[in-house]
Write an enzyme that holds these catalytic residues in place. Structure first.
Site, PDB file in Angstrom:
ATOM      1  N   CYS A 122       8.544  -5.147   0.315  1.00 47.50           N
ATOM      2  CA  CYS A 122       8.073  -4.046  -0.512  1.00 47.50           C
ATOM      3  C   CYS A 122       6.774  -3.621   0.151  1.00 47.50           C
ATOM      4  O   CYS A 122       5.972  -4.470   0.522  1.00 47.50           O
ATOM      5  CB  CYS A 122       7.807  -4.594  -1.904  1.00 47.50           C
ATOM      6  SG  CYS A 122       6.948  -3.436  -2.915  1.00 47.50           S
ATOM      7  N   TYR A 228       7.471   4.468  -5.960  1.00 47.88           N
ATOM      8  CA  TYR A 228       7.256   5.894  -6.184  1.00 47.88           C
ATOM      9  C   TYR A 228       6.966   6.590  -4.870  1.00 47.88           C
ATOM     10  O   TYR A 228       6.660   5.958  -3.857  1.00 47.88           O
ATOM     11  CB  TYR A 228       6.067   6.116  -7.131  1.00 47.88           C
ATOM     12  CG  TYR A 228       4.784   5.485  -6.628  1.00 47.88           C
ATOM     13  CD1 TYR A 228       4.035   6.095  -5.612  1.00 47.88           C
ATOM     14  CD2 TYR A 228       4.338   4.273  -7.124  1.00 47.88           C
ATOM     15  CE1 TYR A 228       2.884   5.508  -5.116  1.00 47.88           C
ATOM     16  CE2 TYR A 228       3.184   3.678  -6.626  1.00 47.88           C
ATOM     17  CZ  TYR A 228       2.460   4.299  -5.626  1.00 47.88           C
ATOM     18  OH  TYR A 228       1.329   3.716  -5.121  1.00 47.88           O
ATOM     19  N   HIS A 353       3.806  -5.555   1.688  1.00 51.03           N
ATOM     20  CA  HIS A 353       3.071  -6.308   0.665  1.00 51.03           C
ATOM     21  C   HIS A 353       3.742  -7.634   0.314  1.00 51.03           C
ATOM     22  O   HIS A 353       3.167  -8.430  -0.413  1.00 51.03           O
ATOM     23  CB  HIS A 353       2.941  -5.470  -0.613  1.00 51.03           C
ATOM     24  CG  HIS A 353       2.012  -4.305  -0.469  1.00 51.03           C
ATOM     25  ND1 HIS A 353       2.040  -3.227  -1.319  1.00 51.03           N
ATOM     26  CD2 HIS A 353       1.022  -4.050   0.416  1.00 51.03           C
ATOM     27  CE1 HIS A 353       1.101  -2.357  -0.953  1.00 51.03           C
ATOM     28  NE2 HIS A 353       0.483  -2.828   0.102  1.00 51.03           N
ATOM     29  N   GLY A 403      -2.326   2.747  -5.997  1.00 51.13           N
ATOM     30  CA  GLY A 403      -2.757   2.510  -7.375  1.00 51.13           C
ATOM     31  C   GLY A 403      -1.513   2.546  -8.228  1.00 51.13           C
ATOM     32  O   GLY A 403      -0.400   2.481  -7.727  1.00 51.13           O
ATOM     33  N   THR A 404      -1.648   2.671  -9.532  1.00 52.23           N
ATOM     34  CA  THR A 404      -0.466   2.833 -10.348  1.00 52.23           C
ATOM     35  C   THR A 404      -0.252   4.311 -10.512  1.00 52.23           C
ATOM     36  O   THR A 404      -1.136   5.101 -10.213  1.00 52.23           O
ATOM     37  CB  THR A 404      -0.706   2.259 -11.735  1.00 52.23           C
ATOM     38  OG1 THR A 404      -2.010   2.658 -12.100  1.00 52.23           O
ATOM     39  CG2 THR A 404      -0.627   0.791 -11.701  1.00 52.23           C
ATOM     40  N   SER A 409      -5.407   5.924  -5.243  1.00 54.32           N
ATOM     41  CA  SER A 409      -5.009   4.948  -4.223  1.00 54.32           C
ATOM     42  C   SER A 409      -6.121   4.885  -3.182  1.00 54.32           C
ATOM     43  O   SER A 409      -6.982   5.765  -3.143  1.00 54.32           O
ATOM     44  CB  SER A 409      -3.708   5.385  -3.551  1.00 54.32           C
ATOM     45  OG  SER A 409      -2.668   5.444  -4.492  1.00 54.32           O
ATOM     46  N   HIS A 428      -3.292  -5.784  -2.689  1.00 50.53           N
ATOM     47  CA  HIS A 428      -2.204  -4.830  -2.400  1.00 50.53           C
ATOM     48  C   HIS A 428      -2.127  -3.683  -3.393  1.00 50.53           C
ATOM     49  O   HIS A 428      -1.404  -2.721  -3.167  1.00 50.53           O
ATOM     50  CB  HIS A 428      -0.858  -5.554  -2.333  1.00 50.53           C
ATOM     51  CG  HIS A 428      -0.176  -5.741  -3.655  1.00 50.53           C
ATOM     52  ND1 HIS A 428      -0.739  -6.425  -4.702  1.00 50.53           N
ATOM     53  CD2 HIS A 428       1.042  -5.341  -4.105  1.00 50.53           C
ATOM     54  CE1 HIS A 428       0.101  -6.442  -5.724  1.00 50.53           C
ATOM     55  NE2 HIS A 428       1.176  -5.787  -5.395  1.00 50.53           N
TER      56      HIS A 428
END
Length: 505
Positions: A122, A228, A353, A403-404, A409, A428
């Protein structure tokens, strides 16, 4: 006899404002100490989790992250220390955000699939453009729609890149080289991938038919969960020299971040390995503190099979991100009615990651060959390291921190201090603060979507119910996490990005 919270605290001491030590004895059989990096806000979360566990309020069957860091420190062959990064949160076996290195020359040393995670490789890829926020703003909705139309998204989504069983075998072996040969990647993309987008020890024969069956339809798709694609703009530049080397020269410049992994194929490789290793542990009499830490000696057939299968799944993930890069380039070219080349849609970097790899590190003054497990953590090599691309020799390796959904980010760079303290590893992302189920109970998806819309973020989501799980409230604050790493000196901030459109599984 279980210890109470105050007893547990005797095994923890603060090394400096960003780092705590976990002393031997915190859990049984620790071979080395543990450490974890936090700032005040993150520290509070870590200790609350431990306190709740002492009261018997466990988190969905996982031990608290501190205990998990300790249990990893008890694995055979571990060197130096078990390390928790600021985004650490409890996971299967290893905490997510826990890294550890094992001595390849120690016959007892192990490899543990729980130290890589189920979503093998990932990772995150960042593309730059020569567009400005003002170019994109008027066509933002069209662009988000074009990307949503081009990239298949969601749990069961199927790829649009034609692929038969033979193609899959080759992709598993060749990684980005396959994408290059098939015309889905540019030659220079490869230079800007960790491992150059191809793990050489990959062996497609070590990937089970069931894993291949799951992987075949999913290539070039964006998974669900925390995966995403985001259209972002440069919000702040902390290090102009490093940013320029990455082709970023002003605030407002538009970038695209793609966050995805090996989908069902990687998950199956991990599951298959865990089953094989449970048997191997009985045979080789390997004792671990937590049965989720199933592992095998690195040199054993099971250990080698897993490393070869994991590398193949890693290659699959690089092909997957390459395919999505191809589709992103198509979508942008279509909306702006020009070529991807004219839009300067180049890969800045692509990092993993979740991966285990063989690296050379200096431990106690001696160079050693180690198997470095990074789960929910990112390689962050310093300037002049032989394994990073020529362009980044003077800046250090770019590190991409997603980021989420709907938060910022970051791009960081690796440091020499990180090399000595954390085996060239940093955080990460944000790290969960609420479990997925809890997020679904506590948050309403319409609120989450409205909030993103209020922030002026265009959003396209395949499964709205998953939005709450990924809402910013479900996560630790990414800025806290990144600043902790920066202050601790294990990576340095270069660029901050904020989203203007999110495409999600």
């Amino acid at each position: 006899m279980s210890r109470n919270y105050n007893d547990e605290l005797q095994f923890l001491d603060k090394i400096n404002k960003n780092c705590w030590r976990i002393k031997k004895g915190f859990v049984p059989n620790m071979q080395v100490e543990g450490v974890f990096y936090v700032n005040d806000a993150l520290e509070k979360l870590m200790f609350e989790e431990l306190r709740n566990a002492c009261r018997g309020g466990g988190v969905g069957g996982f031990l608290p992250a501190m205990k998990q860091i300790g249990n990893v420190a008890a694995l055979p062959g571990i060197v130096h220390r078990s390390i928790g990064l600021p985004d650490v949160h409890s996971g299967y076996g290893f905490a997510i955000g826990n890294m550890a290195a094992f001595d390849m020359n120690d016959p007892e040393a192990v490899v543990s699939p729980g130290g890589v995670g189920f979503d093998i490789n990932c990772g995150v890829r960042l593309l730059r453009t020569n567009l400005d926020e003002s170019d994109v703003q008027p066509v933002k909705e069209q662009l988000a729609q074009a990307m949503f139309d081009h990239i298949p998204v969601g749990v069961g989504s199927k790829g649009v890149i034609p692929m038969n069983a033979k193609d899959l075998e080759e992709a598993l072996e060749m990684g980005v080289d396959w994408s290059l040969r098939e015309g889905y990647a540019w030659a220079e993309d490869k230079e800007h991938c960790e491992e150059y987008g191809r793990m050489l020890q990959a062996d497609p024969n070590k990937v089970s038919p069931r894993a291949k069956k799951r992987g075949l339809p999913q290539l070039g798709t964006l998974g669900a969960g925390n995966h995403y694609a985001e259209i972002q703009v440069v919000d702040e530049i902390f290090n102009e020299y490093a940013a320029k080397k990455m082709g970023i020269d002003h605030k407002g410049q538009v970038c695209v971040m793609i966050h995805s992994g090996s989908r069902g194929l990687g998950h199956q490789v991990a599951t298959d390995a865990l089953v094989a290793m449970e048997k191997a542990m009985k045979r080789d009499k390997i004792i671990v503190n937590d049965r989720q830490l199933a592992c095998a000696r690195i040199a054993s057939p099971e250990g080698q099979d897993y490393l070869k299968g994991m590398a193949a799944a890693g290659n699959y993930a690089w092909v997957n991100r390459s395919s999505m890069t191809f589709l992103t380039r198509q979508a942008f070219a279509k909306v702006f009615n020009t070529t991807p080349d004219d839009l300067d849609l180049h890969v800045i970097y692509d990092v993993s990651h979740n991966i285990a790899k063989v690296e050379q590190h200096v431990v106690d003054g001696k160079e050693r060959t180690l198997l470095v497990h990074r789960k929910g953590s990112t390689r962050a090599f310093p300037p002049h390291h032989p394994l990073i691309a020529v362009d980044y020799q003077l800046t250090g390796q770019p590190v991409l921190i997603g980021g989420t959904m709907g938060t910022c980010s970051y791009v960081l760079t690796g440091t020499e201090q990180g090399m000595t303290e954390t085996f060239g590893t940093t955080c990460h992302g944000a790290g969960r603060a609420l479990s997925r189920a809890k997020s679904r109970r506590n948050l309403d998806f319409q609120d989450v979507l409205d909030k993103l819309a209020d922030m002026g973020i265009a959003i396209r989501v395949a499964s709205p119910k998953l939005v709450m799980e990924e809402a910013p409230e479900s996560y630790k604050n990414v800025t806290d996490v990144v600043n902790t790493c920066h202050d601790a000196g294990i990576s340095k901030k270069a660029i901050k990005l904020r989203p203007i459109a999110v495409i999600k599984g």
